[in-house]
Design an enzyme around this catalytic site. Structure first.
Site, PDB file in Angstrom:
ATOM      1  N   GLY A  71       0.800  -1.211   0.000  1.00 21.97           N
ATOM      2  CA  GLY A  71       0.000   0.000   0.000  1.00 21.97           C
ATOM      3  C   GLY A  71       0.838   1.269   0.000  1.00 21.97           C
ATOM      4  O   GLY A  71       0.475   2.267  -0.630  1.00 21.97           O
ATOM      5  N   ASN A 158      -7.400   4.439   9.408  1.00 23.66           N
ATOM      6  CA  ASN A 158      -6.886   3.196   9.981  1.00 23.66           C
ATOM      7  C   ASN A 158      -6.988   3.142  11.503  1.00 23.66           C
ATOM      8  O   ASN A 158      -7.032   2.062  12.085  1.00 23.66           O
ATOM      9  CB  ASN A 158      -5.423   2.989   9.565  1.00 23.66           C
ATOM     10  CG  ASN A 158      -4.574   4.221   9.811  1.00 23.66           C
ATOM     11  OD1 ASN A 158      -4.813   5.277   9.215  1.00 23.66           O
ATOM     12  ND2 ASN A 158      -3.574   4.106  10.663  1.00 23.66           N
ATOM     13  N   GLN A 186      -7.655   0.119   4.177  1.00 18.72           N
ATOM     14  CA  GLN A 186      -8.427  -0.371   5.320  1.00 18.72           C
ATOM     15  C   GLN A 186      -9.846  -0.775   4.952  1.00 18.72           C
ATOM     16  O   GLN A 186     -10.427  -1.668   5.580  1.00 18.72           O
ATOM     17  CB  GLN A 186      -8.474   0.699   6.418  1.00 18.72           C
ATOM     18  CG  GLN A 186      -7.161   0.901   7.142  1.00 18.72           C
ATOM     19  CD  GLN A 186      -6.747  -0.297   7.976  1.00 18.72           C
ATOM     20  OE1 GLN A 186      -7.533  -1.198   8.250  1.00 18.72           O
ATOM     21  NE2 GLN A 186      -5.488  -0.325   8.374  1.00 18.72           N
ATOM     22  N   HIS A 208      -1.704  -7.146   2.793  1.00 24.27           N
ATOM     23  CA  HIS A 208      -1.700  -7.715   4.144  1.00 24.27           C
ATOM     24  C   HIS A 208      -2.863  -7.221   5.000  1.00 24.27           C
ATOM     25  O   HIS A 208      -3.042  -7.670   6.129  1.00 24.27           O
ATOM     26  CB  HIS A 208      -0.361  -7.469   4.838  1.00 24.27           C
ATOM     27  CG  HIS A 208      -0.148  -6.084   5.346  1.00 24.27           C
ATOM     28  ND1 HIS A 208      -0.207  -5.764   6.682  1.00 24.27           N
ATOM     29  CD2 HIS A 208       0.137  -4.935   4.699  1.00 24.27           C
ATOM     30  CE1 HIS A 208       0.040  -4.481   6.839  1.00 24.27           C
ATOM     31  NE2 HIS A 208       0.243  -3.952   5.638  1.00 24.27           N
ATOM     32  N   THR A 244      10.344  -7.513 -12.587  1.00 26.52           N
ATOM     33  CA  THR A 244       9.668  -8.798 -12.799  1.00 26.52           C
ATOM     34  C   THR A 244       8.616  -9.016 -11.732  1.00 26.52           C
ATOM     35  O   THR A 244       8.866  -8.848 -10.539  1.00 26.52           O
ATOM     36  CB  THR A 244      10.694  -9.948 -12.753  1.00 26.52           C
ATOM     37  OG1 THR A 244      11.686  -9.727 -13.761  1.00 26.52           O
ATOM     38  CG2 THR A 244      10.013 -11.287 -12.992  1.00 26.52           C
ATOM     39  N   CYS A 331       3.827   6.243  24.884  1.00 30.15           N
ATOM     40  CA  CYS A 331       4.437   6.591  26.176  1.00 30.15           C
ATOM     41  C   CYS A 331       5.950   6.663  26.008  1.00 30.15           C
ATOM     42  O   CYS A 331       6.565   5.750  25.446  1.00 30.15           O
ATOM     43  CB  CYS A 331       4.099   5.543  27.240  1.00 30.15           C
ATOM     44  SG  CYS A 331       2.350   5.438  27.617  1.00 30.15           S
TER      45      CYS A 331
END
Length: 385
Positions: A71, A158, A186, A208, A244, A331
């Site tokens: 993406g 997302n 998403q 993915h 390729t 954090c």
């Protein structure tokens, strides 16, 4: 007992059917798709089939699909490809006439290329969003008062899942002569994503997020839209992306898109049911101590982003090893910093520091949702004075 995976917006497991589809192209069908002998023909035919499968899911034509490494490459190609193919960008001086519009809550795969192009002299307008993370079309209309080359607004965020009014934005942009790109990494597979209905000129996909492997994606480029190749070399992908083809992964993406297309709209309703089941369980326990981020209705069916009032999201999840999820804050050395998305939405720091993103997926079960709710109940009881 293994952890309950509620981080499907980060990545998805490989669908067994997708794995089965790609295995032959890791073993016996290893030919180069550009070769004219039997080995190459078998690989070429597999790539052609996958291209049709991706196109069918998007309501596009096969020759409008460009396979990429993911993406991020697809969005980079859309942005840089349009700018460097634009007549206004024919020289260093004229590139200053290129105007790009995007939003403050875009994925870095869009924002960073925009900033990169700004460094070359492009004009960049970053639009604000409201408390729900939505772009106001009227704000887009005003930004289009300046001659614009490309508008890039994500289909669904997302982090909080908010859906953007892409069709309305596309109509406004086209009326002013601008092209439109959307990042649908998403939303694809969770909702129907049709390029004709959205009215976009370019669209990014990430394998993915669709139960295909990491390292494969696609860019939809509407016929007639010229993009400069991001990778120069031989004439692969219709001359738009050299290299390729990664045949096994291309096959995997095609199969994943075919499965997604066949499973809609039933899968959408199932995801929504699971998401709402978890929300109701959390809300019934925490009450007004849990606050929703994102649009209450116009958001991804699988995404639940909430603030646990008075808590720190990272610490909360650290004490919940049985739940795998993401936080909306970072954090560092005792301080808590909200994500850029929550900041852009104007989420108060005292709320956003407790943000947690819980995203369900195709193999999530009701039993897992109930176990997760029980885990949060344990944490709630520990938080009581």
């Amino acid at each position: 007992m293994t952890a309950i995976y509620l981080d499907y917006n980060a990545t998805t497991p490989l669908d067994p059917a997708v794995l089965e589809a790609m295995l032959p192209y890791l073993r016996e069908h290893f030919g180069n798709p550009s070769s004219t002998h039997a080995f190459g023909i078998a690989a070429h035919e597999a790539v052609d089939l996958a291209r049709r499968q991706v196109a069918e899911m998007l309501g596009a034509e096969a020759d409008e699909i460009v396979f990429t490494s993911g993406g991020s490459e697809a969005s980079n190609h859309a942005l840089k490809g349009i700018v460097f193919a634009c007549p206004r960008a024919a020289s260093a001086a004229s590139i200053k006439n290129v105007h790009l519009i995007t939003s403050a809550i875009e994925h870095p795969a869009t924002l960073r290329p925009c900033e990169f192009l700004q460094g070359f002299g492009c004009q960049l307008t970053i639009l604000p969003v409201d408390r729900h993370g939505c772009v106001d079309p009227d704000v887009v209309r005003k930004a289009l008062d300046r001659p614009t080359t490309l508008v890039s607004i994500m289909h669904a965020n997302n982090e909080v899942g908010t859906l953007q009014p892409i069709r309305e934005i596309a109509e406004l942009a086209h009326a002013r002569g601008a092209l439109v790109h959307t990042d649908a990494a998403q939303s694809a597979g969770k909702l129907p994503v049709n390029v004709q209905e959205l009215g976009v000129d370019l669209l990014s996909l990430a394998g993915h997020k669709l139960y295909a492997p990491k390292g494969i994606g696609a860019l939809y480029v509407r016929r007639g839209v010229k993009v400069e190749p991001l990778i120069h070399g031989a004439g692969h992908e219709g001359g738009r992306r050299a290299g390729t083809e990664n045949v096994p992964y291309v096959v995997a993406l095609g199969k994943a898109c075919a499965i997604a297309r066949e499973s809609l709209p039933q899968s959408t309703e199932r995801l929504r049911s699971l998401r709402d089941r978890l929300w109701h369980r959390l809300h019934s326990l925490w009450g007004d101590q849990v606050v929703l981020n994102g649009h209450p209705e116009k958001r991804l069916p699988n995404t639940l982003n909430v603030n646990f009032v008075g808590q720190i999201g990272a610490e909360l999840l650290r004490n919940l090893p049985e739940v795998a999820a993401s936080t909306g804050s970072a954090c560092h050395e005792g301080s808590v910093r909200l994500s850029p998305v929550l900041q852009a939405m104007g989420v108060p720091p005292e709320l956003g520091r407790g943000a947690v993103r819980l995203s369900v997926g195709r193999i999530t079960t009701e039993a897992e949702i109930d176990r997760a709710a029980q885990a949060f109940e344990r944490i709630y009881k520990n938080c009581l004075p």
